[in-house]
Design a protein around this motif. Structure first.
Motif, PDB file in Angstrom:
ATOM      1  N   SER A 198     -22.847 -36.813 -71.804  1.00  0.00           N
ATOM      2  CA  SER A 198     -24.227 -37.095 -72.311  1.00  0.00           C
ATOM      3  C   SER A 198     -24.098 -38.655 -72.937  1.00  0.00           C
ATOM      4  CB  SER A 198     -24.608 -36.171 -73.497  1.00  0.00           C
ATOM      5  OG  SER A 198     -23.752 -36.531 -74.704  1.00  0.00           O
ATOM      6  N   MET A 202     -18.255 -39.107 -74.707  1.00  0.00           N
ATOM      7  CA  MET A 202     -18.070 -37.621 -74.453  1.00  0.00           C
ATOM      8  C   MET A 202     -17.344 -37.622 -72.985  1.00  0.00           C
ATOM      9  SD  MET A 202     -18.652 -35.845 -76.871  1.00  0.00           S
ATOM     10  CE  MET A 202     -18.459 -34.085 -76.699  1.00  0.00           C
ATOM     11  N   ARG A 210      -9.784 -39.761 -79.311  1.00  0.00           N
ATOM     12  CA  ARG A 210      -9.906 -39.480 -80.520  1.00  0.00           C
ATOM     13  C   ARG A 210      -9.214 -38.071 -81.133  1.00  0.00           C
ATOM     14  NH1 ARG A 210     -15.152 -39.834 -78.459  1.00  0.00           N
ATOM     15  NH2 ARG A 210     -15.647 -37.668 -78.649  1.00  0.00           N
ATOM     16  N   GLU A 333     -21.387 -22.465 -66.511  1.00  0.00           N
ATOM     17  CA  GLU A 333     -22.314 -23.433 -67.289  1.00  0.00           C
ATOM     18  C   GLU A 333     -21.903 -24.587 -67.947  1.00  0.00           C
ATOM     19  OE1 GLU A 333     -25.188 -22.808 -66.904  1.00  0.00           O
ATOM     20  OE2 GLU A 333     -26.031 -20.941 -67.708  1.00  0.00           O
ATOM     21  N   ALA A 334     -20.526 -25.397 -67.072  1.00  0.00           N
ATOM     22  CA  ALA A 334     -20.138 -26.751 -67.549  1.00  0.00           C
ATOM     23  C   ALA A 334     -20.583 -27.665 -66.685  1.00  0.00           C
ATOM     24  CB  ALA A 334     -18.567 -26.116 -67.447  1.00  0.00           C
ATOM     25  N   THR A 335     -21.268 -27.455 -65.732  1.00  0.00           N
ATOM     26  CA  THR A 335     -21.577 -28.623 -65.128  1.00  0.00           C
ATOM     27  C   THR A 335     -23.073 -28.948 -65.072  1.00  0.00           C
ATOM     28  OG1 THR A 335     -22.120 -27.577 -62.840  1.00  0.00           O
ATOM     29  CG2 THR A 335     -19.721 -27.952 -63.122  1.00  0.00           C
ATOM     30  N   HIS A 340     -20.390 -32.092 -61.610  1.00  0.00           N
ATOM     31  CA  HIS A 340     -20.005 -33.210 -62.752  1.00  0.00           C
ATOM     32  C   HIS A 340     -20.141 -32.478 -64.137  1.00  0.00           C
ATOM     33  CE1 HIS A 340     -20.941 -35.602 -59.016  1.00  0.00           C
ATOM     34  NE2 HIS A 340     -19.825 -36.250 -59.558  1.00  0.00           N
ATOM     35  N   THR A 342     -21.024 -31.562 -67.640  1.00  0.00           N
ATOM     36  CA  THR A 342     -21.636 -31.954 -69.059  1.00  0.00           C
ATOM     37  C   THR A 342     -20.827 -31.970 -70.139  1.00  0.00           C
ATOM     38  OG1 THR A 342     -21.938 -29.436 -69.760  1.00  0.00           O
ATOM     39  CG2 THR A 342     -23.492 -30.576 -68.127  1.00  0.00           C
ATOM     40  N   ASP A 343     -21.206 -32.282 -71.406  1.00  0.00           N
ATOM     41  CA  ASP A 343     -20.318 -32.389 -72.477  1.00  0.00           C
ATOM     42  C   ASP A 343     -19.424 -30.985 -72.698  1.00  0.00           C
ATOM     43  OD1 ASP A 343     -21.485 -34.733 -72.811  1.00  0.00           O
ATOM     44  OD2 ASP A 343     -22.158 -34.336 -74.928  1.00  0.00           O
ATOM     45  N   VAL A 344     -20.139 -29.759 -72.319  1.00  0.00           N
ATOM     46  CA  VAL A 344     -19.503 -28.329 -72.292  1.00  0.00           C
ATOM     47  C   VAL A 344     -18.225 -28.622 -71.619  1.00  0.00           C
ATOM     48  CG1 VAL A 344     -19.602 -25.931 -71.592  1.00  0.00           C
ATOM     49  CG2 VAL A 344     -21.604 -27.116 -72.797  1.00  0.00           C
ATOM     50  N   THR A 347     -15.658 -31.049 -72.922  1.00  0.00           N
ATOM     51  CA  THR A 347     -14.907 -30.114 -74.335  1.00  0.00           C
ATOM     52  C   THR A 347     -13.711 -29.494 -73.408  1.00  0.00           C
ATOM     53  OG1 THR A 347     -17.134 -30.682 -75.389  1.00  0.00           O
ATOM     54  CG2 THR A 347     -15.363 -29.121 -76.310  1.00  0.00           C
TER      55      THR A 347
END
Lengths: 362, 362
Positions: A198, A202, A210, A333-335, A340, A342-344, A347
Motif C-alpha cells: 500500500s 510495506m 524494521r 486473500e493475500a493478493t 502481487h 497486498t499488505d496482508v 505481512t
C-alpha cells in the motif's frame, strides 16, 4: 508532454479526502539533502548520486528492463534525528508512474516512521502529486529528540530527497546505535520490489528491515528477476550476511532449469561462506482456477527445488530452502490480482522469510 | 477533455507487469447485463437503472457530496452461475477516478470470486483502463457449473456491467440458496466506502458479506458520513436485520454531540426493533504523533459514547456499542495514510464488527 502530464496528474489526484497534515504552519523550515543524512539500503557498490540499486557502469551488463528498474529507489531508506515539532519532505521524481494495481503512494510516495523507544512506528505517508513534491507530513509533534526513518518510492526513480524541519530544531545523521549491523540482500521479482504494497514501508524487505533490525537491500526487478549471470556478479559484489533468492516467479520453468544452478554457483564463488536462502514462488491465486497456470507455477517451483537438491548433493554448505506451502496463508486473500501481494500478503511473507533469517543470522 | 483524458489514462496505465489472463482465446463470447443476473447490495429503495446507493429523488434531500458519492457502486455485487471455461467482464464508468491513496483497481475495477463448495474464494481482478473496459479475467477453468460473485467499483459510478461467457456455456441467475437471507446496512465514512482497500472485495462490508453470508449495504460516503437527519430517513426506509453506524470519523465532536442522538432516535422511530450497532472511530495512526489530532479523535469518540450512554439511560433497547480499543490491532500497520485502512486493517475491522454481528443476528 511532460509539463502537461504533471499538471494533469496534479488535477486528477486532487483529493476526495484529505489525510496529510494541512500546511497552514507559520514556521520557517530548513532542509538537508538525504545524502547528508544516513542512507540505508543503497548498495555500497553504487557510486551514482541518484538513489539507484545498480551502479551505472554495471547497468550495461544486465537486461535493459533490469537496468531501467535499477534506477527505482525501492528499498532505500533515509534515517535522521530531530527534535522538530513538524517534518516536511521534498522529493523529485524522474517520472511519475501509474499502475492499475498499485497506489500512487507506493509507486511515487514516501513513508515516515519514528522510533517509539521499542520499535519503528508508522507516522505518516507523504503524498505524491507530480514530478516535484513537497508535503508537510506531520505537525504538532511533542518536540522530543527522536530518530526517524523514511522509505523511498518503490516504483519510481527518486532524484532528489530533502528532509525539512523547523528552523530552530536540530537535524542530524542517525546515531550509530540506530544503524543495523546485519545486511541482507534480497533478489527477486515485482513481489520483492514491492508490488502491490500500500506504501513503500510495506514491501516485505522494508518490513524485515524494521522487524529484525536489518539493513535490507531490495534487488527486486518487476517482471525481470530471471537469474542472468551478471546479476550473480552484482549480488556477489555486495556485502551480505545472508542472500535471499526470491526469483522463481519471472523465469519460465525451462529458464530456471538452465539458470538456477550456474547462478548460485557463481554467487558462491564470489561469497564462499555466506548463507543463501532459496524461496519458492508463492502459489499464484489465479493458478487455483486456471488449469494452465497451475501447471506452470508448479513446474517453476519443482525446477527450483531440483536445483537445490542437486547443489545439496554436490555438498554445497549454507544453502537453505523455503517451500511455497505456507508463504501467504490459505485464505486466498493475500493478493491484489492473483500474483502481487497486498499488505496482508507481505505481512505473512515477511513472517515466513523472517523466521528463516533469524536462524541464519544467529 | 474527456476523450483525451481517458486516452492518457490508458497510456499511463500501460502495465509494467501483467497479471490478467491474456486475451488470445479463439472462443466466441455471449453477454448478459448484470441487471438480468442477481444483484445484491443495491438497496430495494433505489429504482434508478444505475448502480446507485440512494434513489435519485431522495438525493436532493442530502448534502451535495453525499448525493454525488451515492452514485458510486461501492458494495453492490452481481451473482451468477455458469459452466464456462472463461469469464469476461465489460463495464462502463461515468468517470475514471484517481486517488493518491487507492489503487485504480479498487476505485474503478471489479473483483471476481467463485464458490469453492465451502467459501467464496478470490478468482481474479478486472483491470480498469478507461471509461469503457473489457477484461478476460479468467480462462482455462475446469468447466464445472459454479456460482460466481462480482464486487463493483468502490469509488466510481459503474453505469453498465456485463458478464461474458463462452457461447456454448450456461449463464443464469444465482440459485436461491446462494442469496443471503440476512441484511445489514452499514452507514459511515470513506472507511465504510472502502478506502484504501486494495480491490473492491476487500472493503470491510464486502468481507463481511462473504464471511458471514450477509447481504451488506454499503452506505459509506467519503468525507461525508455526518449523520444529517435525511440520512436517518434513508436508512430507516431500507430493510435491515442490523444497522451499523460507523459514522464518527467525519463529523466534528460538536456535530456528533448535536446530531448523534436525534439521528438514532429518528432511525428508531422508523425501525422500532432493529438492532443498531454504534462503532467508534478507529484511533487514527497520525493521532499517536500529532497532539492536536489526538485530542480531536478522542473527543469524537467521547461524544459518540455520551450519545450511547444517554440513549441507554432513556431505556433504548437493541442498541450496542463497539469501542475503538482493538478495532485495527496495535502494531500501527493497518492504515495507508494514518486514516484509511489497508487490507490489513479491513481484515481486522471485519473481524471485530463481524463478532458483534454474529451475536446480533443469532
Amino acid at each position: 508532454m511532460k509539463p502537461r502530464l504533471s499538471l494533469l496528474i496534479l488535477c486528477i489526484l486532487l483529493p476526495l479526502f484529505s489525510a496529510a497534515a494541512q500546511d497552514t504552519l507559520k514556521t520557517a523550515f530548513k532542509y538537508k539533502d538525504a545524502r547528508e543524512l544516513t542512507l540505508l539500503g543503497k548498495p555500497a557498490t553504487v557510486q551514482d548520486s541518484g538513489y539507484h540499486r545498480i551502479n551505472e557502469p554495471q547497468r550495461k551488463d544486465v537486461p535493459k528492463a533490469v537496468a531501467g528498474l535499477a534506477t527505482n529507489s525501492a528499498g532505500i531508506m533515509v534515517q535522521f534525528q530531530t527534535n522538530s515539532k513538524a517534518i516536511k519532505l521534498k522529493w523529485a521524481l524522474a517520472k511519475f508512474n501509474t499502475l492499475w494495481n498499485m497506489t500512487p503512494a507506493a509507486i511515487n510516495g514516501l513513508d515516515l516512521y519514528g522510533w517509539n523507544g521499542k520499535n519503528w512506528q508508522y507516522v505518516a505517508t507523504a503524498r505524491p502529486t507530480a514530478l516535484q513534491n513537497e508535503d508537510l507530513v506531520v505537525s504538532n509533534l511533542d518536540g522530543q529528540l527522536r530518530h526517524y526513518r523514511v522509505h523511498l518510492p518503490l516504483y519510481a526513480a527518486a532524484e532528489q530527497v530533502q528532509v525539512g524541519v523547523e528552523e530552530s530544531a536540530t537535524l542530524e545523521k542517525a546515531y550509530q546505535d540506530f544503524i543495523p549491523r546485519k545486511k541482507v540482500v534480497i533478489y527477486g521479482s515485482s513481489i520483492t520490489q514491492g508490488a502491490s504494497a500500500s506504501r513503500p514501508g510495506m514491501a516485505y524487505p522494508a518490513i524485515l528491515s524494521r522487524q529484525l533490525n536489518l539493513e535490507t537491500f531490495n534487488l527486486g526487478f518487476s517482471g525481470s528477476g530471471k537469474m542472468e549471470l551478471p546479476l550473480a556478479d552484482i549480488l556477489g559484489q555486495m556485502e551480505a550476511d545472508v542472500y535471499v533468492l526470491d526469483c522463481v516467479p519471472n523465469p519460465s520453468p525451462e529458464q530456471i532449469k538452465e539458470r538456477a544452478v550456474p547462478f548460485i554457483k557463481r554467487l558462491r564463488e564470489l561469497r564462499p561462506n555466506t548463507p543463501i536462502l532459496m524461496v519458492e514462488s508463492i502459489f499464484r491465486e489465479n493458478a487455483h482456477w486456471d488449469q494452465e497456470k497451475k501447471v506452470t507455477v508448479t513446474r517453476q517451483n519443482q525446477e527450483f527445488r531440483k536445483a537445490f537438491d542437486q547443489l545439496k548433493k554436490e555438498k554445497f554448505a549454507n544453502l537453505y530452502y523455503l517451500p511455497t506451502k505456507d508463504l501467504i496463508g490459505h485464505d486466498h486473500e493475500a493478493t491484489l490480482d492473483g500474483s502481487h501481494l497486498t499488505d496482508v500478503g507481505f505481512t505473512r511473507l515477511a513472517d515466513k522469510v523472517g523466521k528463516q533469517l533469524k536462524k541464519l543470522l544467529r
